[in-house]
Design an enzyme around this catalytic site. Structure first.
Site, short mmCIF file in Angstrom:
data_model
loop_
_atom_site.label_atom_id
_atom_site.label_comp_id
_atom_site.label_asym_id
_atom_site.label_seq_id
_atom_site.Cartn_x
_atom_site.Cartn_y
_atom_site.Cartn_z
CG ASP A 1 -7.25 6.29 3.55
OD1 ASP A 1 -6.27 6.57 4.27
OD2 ASP A 1 -7.91 5.23 3.64
N1 URA Z 1 -10.36 4.50 7.75
C1 URA Z 1 -9.92 4.31 6.49
O1 URA Z 1 -9.73 3.18 6.05
N2 URA Z 1 -9.68 5.39 5.71
C2 URA Z 1 -9.89 6.65 6.14
O2 URA Z 1 -9.67 7.60 5.38
C3 URA Z 1 -10.36 6.84 7.45
C4 URA Z 1 -10.59 5.75 8.24
#
Ligand code: URA
Length: 238
Positions: free
Chosen positions: A102
């Site tokens: 993310d």
């Molecule tokens: N899980 C998440 O919620 N976000 C990420 O970026 C990676 C794994």
């Protein structure tokens, strides 16, 4: 890269002749006859010989310590991308990130031009372990650990594979833990903790299978994979 593509590129072998090369046992990988044109090879890992000629691949593999604010994409109109984090001469064609983080997640990203390797590393059946350091806005308990071990079920009914939750510190306001997961569902870590009633406030990926975020990779920096790191990925070349 695909063995048949490598042969086509370097020896300009037409399709029919290619088939014959494989059928007649003239393609060797590490000294053994290879009959699968789709076989993923890298000359830094494999000895590739076709009718006595040794072939070389030119794949790129980078480890990036992605900062927050950067998107895991090749192009974005509004935000800096993981590709933008590389120097212009390292932004080779076909480079892409294996597995998405993310925008507000920091941590280890593998960038490669070897699409088949990326596919293998992300395939659910491979169960490649990803390690995350997590901070949440509430307490964590042994019941949370047990729930992760059993397999978290999201609010929409989606069931996760069993995961490991290792609690480092637990306080009513804020807790720290390490989580190991073997799949990569959308927002997986955040959703797992939400089902347990706490919100992720900081997330950092520190390992993808045998690749780890080493001390020589401060946030925002990147480097080519070392030979010993590439060798640890050899089982994902099929
Ligand atoms: N899980 C998440 O919620 N976000 C990420 O970026 C990676 C794994």
């Amino acid at each position: 890269m695909r063995l048949d593509k490598l042969i086509e590129e370097q020896l300009h072998t037409p399709r029919k002749a290619m088939k014959r090369l494989f059928q007649t046992g003239h393609v060797l990988v590490n000294g053994k006859i290879e009959r699968r044109g789709e076989r993923n090879v890298d000359s830094d890992l494999h000895d590739i010989t076709v009718q006595g000629k040794q072939l070389k691949t030119h794949e790129s593999y980078f480890l990036l310590h992605k900062p927050k604010g950067v998107v895991t994409a090749n192009h974005d109109d509004r935000h800096q991308t993981v590709i933008d984090c590389l120097a212009a001469n390292d932004r080779v064609a076909d480079l892409y990130a294996v597995g998405r983080l993310d925008r507000d997640t920091q941590g280890l990203v593998l960038l490669t031009s070897n699409g088949q390797l990326g596919y293998a590393l992300m395939h659910p059946q491979k169960k490649v372990t990803k390690r995350y350091e997590v901070t949440v806005n509430g307490p964590l308990t042994l019941a949370d650990r047990a729930a992760f071990e059993t397999g978290i079920v999201f609010h929409d009914g989606t069931r996760c594979q069993p995961a490991q939750l290792m609690i480092q510190q637990s306080h009513s306001e804020e807790s720290q833990a390490t989580v190991l997961i073997t799949e990569g569902k959308f927002h997986q870590i955040k959703k797992m903790f939400l089902t347990r009633g706490v919100k992720v406030i900081a997330l950092k990926r520190t390992a993808i299978g045998p690749l780890t975020l080493t001390a020589d990779l401060p946030v925002g920096s990147y480097r080519r994979l070392h030979q010993n790191e590439l060798e640890r990925l050899v089982d994902y070349f099929h």
